[in-house]
Design a protein around this motif. Structure first.
Motif, PDB file in Angstrom:
ATOM      1  N   ALA A 216       0.883  -0.993   0.054  1.00  0.00           N
ATOM      2  CA  ALA A 216      -0.299  -0.176  -0.423  1.00  0.00           C
ATOM      3  C   ALA A 216       1.014   1.532  -0.373  1.00  0.00           C
ATOM      4  O   ALA A 216       0.126   2.542   0.204  1.00  0.00           O
ATOM      5  CB  ALA A 216      -0.887   0.414   1.360  1.00  0.00           C
ATOM      6  N   ARG A 217       2.449   1.383  -0.536  1.00  0.00           N
ATOM      7  CA  ARG A 217       2.713   2.534  -0.464  1.00  0.00           C
ATOM      8  C   ARG A 217       2.945   3.443  -1.737  1.00  0.00           C
ATOM      9  O   ARG A 217       3.622   4.122  -1.901  1.00  0.00           O
ATOM     10  CB  ARG A 217       4.220   2.245   0.084  1.00  0.00           C
ATOM     11  CG  ARG A 217       4.151   1.511   1.339  1.00  0.00           C
ATOM     12  CD  ARG A 217       5.703   0.554   1.640  1.00  0.00           C
ATOM     13  NE  ARG A 217       6.511   1.212   2.000  1.00  0.00           N
ATOM     14  CZ  ARG A 217       7.849   1.918   1.983  1.00  0.00           C
ATOM     15  NH1 ARG A 217       9.036   0.620   2.169  1.00  0.00           N
ATOM     16  NH2 ARG A 217       8.522   2.545   2.199  1.00  0.00           N
ATOM     17  N   ARG A 218       2.699   2.257  -3.255  1.00  0.00           N
ATOM     18  CA  ARG A 218       2.560   2.688  -4.094  1.00  0.00           C
ATOM     19  C   ARG A 218       1.897   2.128  -5.169  1.00  0.00           C
ATOM     20  O   ARG A 218       1.055   1.067  -4.789  1.00  0.00           O
ATOM     21  CB  ARG A 218       4.237   2.461  -4.223  1.00  0.00           C
ATOM     22  CG  ARG A 218       5.607   2.881  -4.304  1.00  0.00           C
ATOM     23  CD  ARG A 218       6.436   2.293  -5.049  1.00  0.00           C
ATOM     24  NE  ARG A 218       7.130   0.682  -4.815  1.00  0.00           N
ATOM     25  CZ  ARG A 218       7.774   0.083  -5.437  1.00  0.00           C
ATOM     26  NH1 ARG A 218       8.554   0.796  -6.168  1.00  0.00           N
ATOM     27  NH2 ARG A 218       8.061  -1.359  -4.828  1.00  0.00           N
ATOM     28  N   LEU A 219       1.412   3.029  -6.173  1.00  0.00           N
ATOM     29  CA  LEU A 219       0.467   2.852  -7.290  1.00  0.00           C
ATOM     30  C   LEU A 219       1.102   2.974  -8.173  1.00  0.00           C
ATOM     31  O   LEU A 219       1.820   3.233  -8.890  1.00  0.00           O
ATOM     32  CB  LEU A 219      -1.094   3.464  -6.924  1.00  0.00           C
ATOM     33  CG  LEU A 219      -1.193   3.372  -5.689  1.00  0.00           C
ATOM     34  CD1 LEU A 219      -1.135   4.630  -5.134  1.00  0.00           C
ATOM     35  CD2 LEU A 219      -3.013   3.192  -5.788  1.00  0.00           C
ATOM     36  N   VAL A 220       0.709   1.775  -9.675  1.00  0.00           N
ATOM     37  CA  VAL A 220       0.329   1.977 -10.993  1.00  0.00           C
ATOM     38  C   VAL A 220      -0.644   2.385 -11.841  1.00  0.00           C
ATOM     39  O   VAL A 220      -1.992   1.960 -11.245  1.00  0.00           O
ATOM     40  CB  VAL A 220       0.869  -0.123 -11.013  1.00  0.00           C
ATOM     41  CG1 VAL A 220       0.461  -0.726 -11.242  1.00  0.00           C
ATOM     42  CG2 VAL A 220       1.542  -0.274 -12.635  1.00  0.00           C
TER      43      VAL A 220
END
Length: 668
Positions: A216-220
């Motif tokens: 839950a630290r990044r998104l694509v």
């Protein structure tokens, strides 16, 4: 030539206006127009993490007294271990996009409630009760996803008008300058416990799709530099952004169409559906890239099918691919680093995606067959089968439906072509029947051997009225690998139209079809084929139906919303260097061949095929003296969604088929 048929069209049009509930000549207990207009359809199935309850949407036609618009969506629930399906939320507007939280204790969905003019995310307990609004977004929420830990929800929202813009519009300062002042769709996040929200994508890009990293630290992101649909088709980029916000960074260079980036549960890979090159017509191959870096890998380079949906399942992770293979859908799995599929679900039902319980033990999906529209199915994943759980259209179960089958024939150049053939109800072997050939759109699409009784698929309705229907999956269709989908490039309605002609010849040789009573048409690319039948092949067809169809390739390319896609993947050459080619494949160039009675139908707000395309053909056919009717449906875009419009639309289709295909005494 005799043109007395034109007067009969006028007469029948008057009959339709005066007696709008007639069912033409349908066989007793066969499908009628009213049956189609009352159909409900299940979609967006979501299985709870524990596999015990299923959320799904039921799209139902609007009732008398409700506002004009497309069918309303209702959220329903079904307990897997017993009990009947029941409506879960209540609203006088649509409720959409219901999603379980990762722990299964909360359901989020999108709706307009309490008089709100914009759609917000609301939360509700799976056990029922009052829903509470989570977001207070300035504009309607587009789509959202729970973070894997359930603490946050990421969502998209299109830029709202500024106060200055609203004030300017009030005094008439509202002109539009092309390619300036874009309204982007941006990505936001909100903490579920505190309702603290923030903008994730501050850059001037439009976000079309996204997925969380497992921590839950990044998104694509699938994103473009403009909000144009054409850029989504041809210029989407895969990017990574921090969940706290900041500038997105390019993940990997891609070429051509890109869809559905999905992060593996172990965090090691990102997979997506993509094109093999810029000229590939469809994002139907499965790609994966390691988060450690390196070149992306096409896991399906020599595959004879097309991916239409992907997701990750289980630990260790495998990619689940919902695929179209010829006229069927199948579910297969494939691992990163492997190019070998394993079967997961091979069953004669038609579906587009699937929902799994946590860990993947159970699966649920919406599927249709030749016998019914979408219904809810459920099963144990390891069994490789699913069982139907619902009957939302019981009136269909009581009808006598037409026989439907996959047929194969040889094209004029020897290529094997396939399609779906619907025989008339109460078909008698040895008797020859009128035929309508319904072209699918795209052309990068394909007709499935599923339910063919809707406002856009006329097979069962026409068959109930004694007319056979052929759906050819001509070269250029998907479902047979990349190479097959490229076989019509730079040859629009060339050999692919001949594929349909060869199919007609095949049915004539089989003794099923009367060669003197054949019509052709459809919607979008199918409407283009109808216009081609009416002009270039006016000597061959008794009827043409042109729904949202192209009549002038030159003017269409310059006025539609997909210039790049049209020229890159359909023609592979641009209009402005190749006027002669585009003009030669324009139906109105061949207007002097026109003699086929033609029904033209169009949505007023269509951007993909502008309404002027229908008007150009209508004007030309009137000048030629060919029987023609041109109908424009207000507010409609690239479909006909309002119930009253659908009713008129289907009556006209059925009336023209009855008149020109079943009456063998009429002359052209």
């Amino acid at each position: 030539m005799k043109w007395q048929s034109a007067a009969r069209v006028v007469l029948l049009t008057l009959i339709i206006a005066v007696f709008p509930t007639c069912d033409i000549t349908a066989q007793q207990n066969a499908l009628t127009l009213e049956h189609i207009l009352s159909l409900k359809s299940i979609s967006d199935v979501q299985l709870s993490p524990d596999g015990k309850r299923i959320l799904f949407h039921v799209a139902r036609p609007r009732r008398h007294g409700e506002a004009v618009g497309k069918p309303l969506k209702e959220i329903w629930m079904l307990p897997v271990e017993g009990g009947d399906p029941y409506r879960f939320t209540y609203n006088d507007k649509s409720d959409n996009h219901a999603r379980w939280s990762p722990d299964g204790k909360t359901i989020a969905f999108i709706s307009k409630r309490g008089g709100s003019k914009v759609a917000q995310i609301s939360l509700i307990s799976p056990d029922g009760g009052a829903a509470r609004q989570l977001t207070d977004a300035e504009n309607s929420v587009g789509k959202f996803k729970w973070s894997p830990d359930g603490s946050m929800i990421a969502y998209t929202m299109k830029d709202a008008k500024t106060d200055d813009e609203v004030q300017s519009e009030r005094v008439g300062i509202d002109w539009i300058v092309a390619d300036q002042d874009y309204k982007h769709t941006r990505l936001y996040a909100i903490k579920v416990s505190t309702r603290e929200n923030w903008k994730i994508s501050n850059a001037d890009i439009t976000v079309w799709d996204f997925d969380w990293s497992p921590d839950a630290r990044r998104l694509v992101l699938q994103a473009t530099e403009t909000p144009k649909v054409d850029d989504r088709f041809m210029n989407s980029k895969l990017m990574i952004v921090n969940a706290t916000g900041g500038a997105p960074a390019l993940l990997v260079a891609t070429e051509g169409k890109v869809e559905s980036p999905r992060w593996s549960h172990d965090g090691k890979y990102i997979a997506w559906r993509g094109a093999t090159k810029r000229t590939d017509p469809y994002a139907g191959s499965v790609f994966v890239v390691s988060m450690r870096g390196g070149e992306p890998e096409n896991l399906t380079p020599d595959w004879g099918g097309t991916a239409i949906h992907i997701q990750w399942l289980g630990k260790p992770d495998v990619i689940v691919v919902c695929a179209l293979e010829r006229q069927s859908t199948v579910l297969r799995t494939i691992k990163p680093g492997s190019r070998k599929f394993s079967p997961l679900l091979v069953q004669p039902i038609i579906y587009s995606d699937v929902s799994f319980s946590s860990g993947g033990r159970w699966m649920a999906l919406a599927a249709n067959t030749p016998a019914h529209p979408n219904e809810l199915y459920f099963g144990k994943t390891e069994s490789g089968t699913v069982k139907r759980l619902t009957h939302v259209n019981p009136h269909i179960d009581r009808l006598v439906l037409a026989s439907q089958e996959v047929v194969k024939w040889e094209a004029y150049d020897g290529l094997e072509i396939e399609g779906v053939f619907v025989k008339p109800v109460n078909y008698v072997k040895g008797e020859r029947y009128p035929l309508f050939v319904q072209f699918h759109g795209g052309p990068e699409s394909a007709e499935r051997n599923g339910w063919l009784g809707s406002h856009s698929r006329w097979g069962q309705l026409l068959a109930a009225n004694g007319i056979a229907v052929l759906y050819p999956n001509y070269r250029g269709s998907i479902g047979r690998g990349v190479r097959f989908s490229e076989l019509d490039q730079k040859d629009m309605l060339g050999k692919e139209f001949e594929d349909a002609l060869a199919g007609i010849d095949f049915l004539v040789r089989e003794g099923i079809v009367d060669n003197d009573r054949v019509g052709l048409g459809g919607g979008s690319y199918g409407g283009y084929a109808g216009a081609w039948a009416a002009t270039k092949f006016g000597h061959r067809f008794k009827l043409a139906i042109v729904w949202k169809g192209v009549s002038n390739r030159v003017s269409k390319v310059g006025t539609a919303d997909n210039h790049q896609e049209e020229t890159s993947v359909h023609w592979t050459v641009d209009l402005y260097d190749n006027y002669d080619l585009y003009w030669d494949r324009s139906p109105i160039k061949h207007i002097n061949n026109a003699r086929t009675p033609t029904l033209i139908l169009h949505g007023e707000k269509d951007r993909r095929v502008p309404v002027s395309q229908g008007l150009e053909l209508y004007t030309a056919l009137k000048w030629k003296g060919v029987p023609v009717e041109y109908v424009v449906y207000p507010r409609e875009r690239h479909d006909v969604v309002e119930r009253a419009h659908q009713k008129d639309f289907l009556y006209r289709v059925l009336t023209w088929c009855e008149l020109y295909l079943k009456d063998s005494t009429l002359t052209r």
